[in-house]
Write an enzyme that holds these catalytic residues in place. Sequence first.
Site, short mmCIF file in Angstrom:
data_model
loop_
_atom_site.label_atom_id
_atom_site.label_comp_id
_atom_site.label_asym_id
_atom_site.label_seq_id
_atom_site.Cartn_x
_atom_site.Cartn_y
_atom_site.Cartn_z
N GLU A 1 0.83 -1.20 0.00
CA GLU A 1 0.00 0.00 0.00
C GLU A 1 0.87 1.25 0.00
O GLU A 1 1.96 1.25 0.57
CB GLU A 1 -0.92 -0.01 1.23
CG GLU A 1 -1.93 -1.15 1.13
CD GLU A 1 -2.84 -1.29 2.35
OE1 GLU A 1 -3.94 -1.82 2.17
OE2 GLU A 1 -2.46 -0.89 3.46
N CYS B 1 3.49 8.62 0.79
CA CYS B 1 4.03 7.72 1.80
C CYS B 1 4.17 6.36 1.12
O CYS B 1 3.17 5.76 0.71
CB CYS B 1 3.05 7.66 2.97
SG CYS B 1 3.53 6.47 4.22
N CYS C 1 6.69 -6.70 6.75
CA CYS C 1 7.81 -6.03 7.40
C CYS C 1 8.65 -7.05 8.13
O CYS C 1 8.14 -8.05 8.64
CB CYS C 1 7.31 -4.98 8.39
SG CYS C 1 8.63 -3.95 9.08
N CYS D 1 7.20 -4.59 15.62
CA CYS D 1 6.63 -3.60 16.54
C CYS D 1 5.21 -4.03 16.93
O CYS D 1 4.39 -4.30 16.07
CB CYS D 1 6.60 -2.23 15.88
SG CYS D 1 8.22 -1.68 15.31
N CYS E 1 1.99 -2.06 15.54
CA CYS E 1 1.88 -1.75 14.11
C CYS E 1 1.21 -2.90 13.35
O CYS E 1 1.59 -4.05 13.48
CB CYS E 1 3.27 -1.49 13.53
SG CYS E 1 3.24 -1.13 11.77
N GLY F 1 7.07 -1.77 5.74
CA GLY F 1 8.44 -2.26 5.66
C GLY F 1 9.46 -1.39 6.38
O GLY F 1 9.19 -0.27 6.79
N SER G 1 12.32 6.89 6.98
CA SER G 1 12.02 6.62 8.38
C SER G 1 12.45 5.20 8.72
O SER G 1 12.13 4.25 8.01
CB SER G 1 10.52 6.78 8.61
OG SER G 1 10.19 6.43 9.94
N SER H 1 11.89 6.07 14.37
CA SER H 1 10.72 5.77 15.19
C SER H 1 11.22 5.34 16.56
O SER H 1 11.56 4.19 16.77
CB SER H 1 9.90 4.66 14.53
OG SER H 1 9.53 5.06 13.24
N LEU H 2 11.26 6.29 17.45
CA LEU H 2 11.91 6.04 18.75
C LEU H 2 10.92 5.45 19.75
O LEU H 2 11.15 4.38 20.30
CB LEU H 2 12.51 7.36 19.26
CG LEU H 2 13.42 7.25 20.47
CD1 LEU H 2 14.64 6.38 20.18
CD2 LEU H 2 13.88 8.64 20.93
N HIS H 3 9.87 6.16 20.02
CA HIS H 3 8.77 5.73 20.91
C HIS H 3 9.14 5.51 22.37
O HIS H 3 8.27 5.59 23.24
CB HIS H 3 8.07 4.48 20.37
CG HIS H 3 7.53 4.63 19.00
ND1 HIS H 3 6.77 5.71 18.61
CD2 HIS H 3 7.64 3.86 17.88
CE1 HIS H 3 6.44 5.60 17.33
NE2 HIS H 3 6.96 4.50 16.86
N ASN I 1 -2.92 5.27 16.22
CA ASN I 1 -4.03 4.74 15.43
C ASN I 1 -4.29 3.31 15.89
O ASN I 1 -3.50 2.42 15.58
CB ASN I 1 -3.68 4.77 13.94
CG ASN I 1 -3.34 6.17 13.50
OD1 ASN I 1 -4.13 7.09 13.69
ND2 ASN I 1 -2.15 6.35 12.97
N CYS J 1 -0.65 6.07 9.85
CA CYS J 1 0.56 5.40 10.31
C CYS J 1 0.23 4.09 11.01
O CYS J 1 -0.58 4.06 11.93
CB CYS J 1 1.28 6.26 11.33
SG CYS J 1 2.19 7.59 10.63
N1 SAH Z 1 9.89 0.73 9.63
C1 SAH Z 1 10.02 2.15 9.46
C2 SAH Z 1 9.05 2.70 8.44
C3 SAH Z 1 7.59 2.61 8.83
S1 SAH Z 1 7.10 4.18 9.28
C4 SAH Z 1 9.84 2.83 10.80
O1 SAH Z 1 9.47 2.18 11.75
O2 SAH Z 1 10.15 4.00 10.91
C5 SAH Z 1 5.61 3.96 10.10
C6 SAH Z 1 5.53 4.89 11.28
O3 SAH Z 1 4.27 4.72 11.93
C7 SAH Z 1 6.59 4.57 12.30
O4 SAH Z 1 7.00 5.74 12.94
C8 SAH Z 1 5.81 3.70 13.27
O5 SAH Z 1 6.42 3.62 14.51
C9 SAH Z 1 4.48 4.38 13.29
N2 SAH Z 1 3.39 3.53 13.70
C10 SAH Z 1 3.30 2.19 13.61
N3 SAH Z 1 2.12 1.76 14.06
C11 SAH Z 1 1.44 2.86 14.46
C12 SAH Z 1 0.14 3.07 15.01
N4 SAH Z 1 -0.67 2.07 15.22
N5 SAH Z 1 -0.22 4.34 15.27
C13 SAH Z 1 0.59 5.37 15.02
N6 SAH Z 1 1.82 5.24 14.49
C14 SAH Z 1 2.24 3.99 14.23
#
Ligand code: SAH
Length: 346
Positions: free
Chosen positions: A94, A107, A114, A118, A121, A165, A197, A220-222, A296, A339
């Site tokens: 997608e 995007c 992937c 995570c 995700c 991915g 990213s 994507s630190l979190h 999300n 996302c």
């Molecule tokens: N693998 C790479 C590229 C994917 S980017 C990465 O992790 O950066 C997708 C982004 O959406 C990342 O920042 C990820 O952490 C974030 N993401 C994943 N699931 C999400 C969700 N349910 N709600 C909001 N952001 C989310």
Amino acid sequence: MVSEKKDIRALSKEELRNFFVSIGDKAFRGNQVYEWLWGKGIHSFEDMTNISKGTRAHLEANFVINHIEVDSLQKSKDGTVKNAVKLHDGLIVESVLIPTEKRTTACVSSQVGCSLDCKFCATARLKRMRNLNPDEIYDQVVAIDKESRLYHDRPLSNIVFMGMGEPLMNYKNVLKAIDKITSNEGLGMSPKRITLSTSGVPKMIKKLADDEVKFNLAVSLHSAIQETREQIMPFAKSFNLEDLRESLEYWYAKTGRIITYEYVVWKGINDSKEDIDALVRFCKYAPSKVNIIEYNPIDDGEFQQASDTAIDQYIAVLERNRIPVTVRRSRGKDIDAACGQLANKH
Ligand code: SAH
């Protein structure tokens, strides 16, 4: 059916030139064909009108032109468009067009499914996985550029590798695709408008710096606490925060470009003062800014968006420490295009 013939777009311009020399033609023919394939984006040898019929037949006999097809298209009420893109072997990825007042952003995906895990995700739950080829990444951008012109009357302005991915697990192909996107023979876009990213693969972040890439980096630190990060992003056991930190310092030293940290705040997971302080410390290692992303929901409620108070706390402390922070509202939520929601649901 997957063809036995070689995908002509897997050849570099040099290889195409050599091919024509090897069949007794001129090297220059390679440039012409290259321009048709990448500049004009044609899908059939028939369309190469300045190439002789005989040569076209010869190409047809030896090669195929693999290309993506937009299989279905969903439009959100906020203008976001999600493409389900069919690859030559029938797999689907997608990609999303996100319009704002001033820009339109693509995007794009870098892998089918992937390789990472995570917990929050939706893409991580897809089983099937392969890397996308450079042309499959490039074609997503071309398709979205066309949609941007069609629906919004303007060309695509930005690209984020935030689809399905982990781009740094498909390093070579992603970089080749970006080369095509930025080259004048491709789309001629400025690398400054491209952001890759990553979930944080330290070795490959260093490689990006060594390869002197000109695009932007987001991570994507979190969480900046190792234990917490491991719980929500289990691969972080192998790619720990110490190594990540070191690779980001290296990136900044080599490129001088600030890093964006993507950050979702969840209830009971990373919404305490300790979490905020750890983030502030981490942000001071290399110049950076924080992008707080709205969560999300993808499941049964294991993860829940933190309260507004917790987010305000984050913003206040970051600002007090002079770390730029923005809050990004989700786009395309109603069509599962936001996302972390890309999961080939249709
Ligand atoms: N693998 C790479 C590229 C994917 S980017 C990465 O992790 O950066 C997708 C982004 O959406 C990342 O920042 C990820 O952490 C974030 N993401 C994943 N699931 C999400 C969700 N349910 N709600 C909001 N952001 C989310």
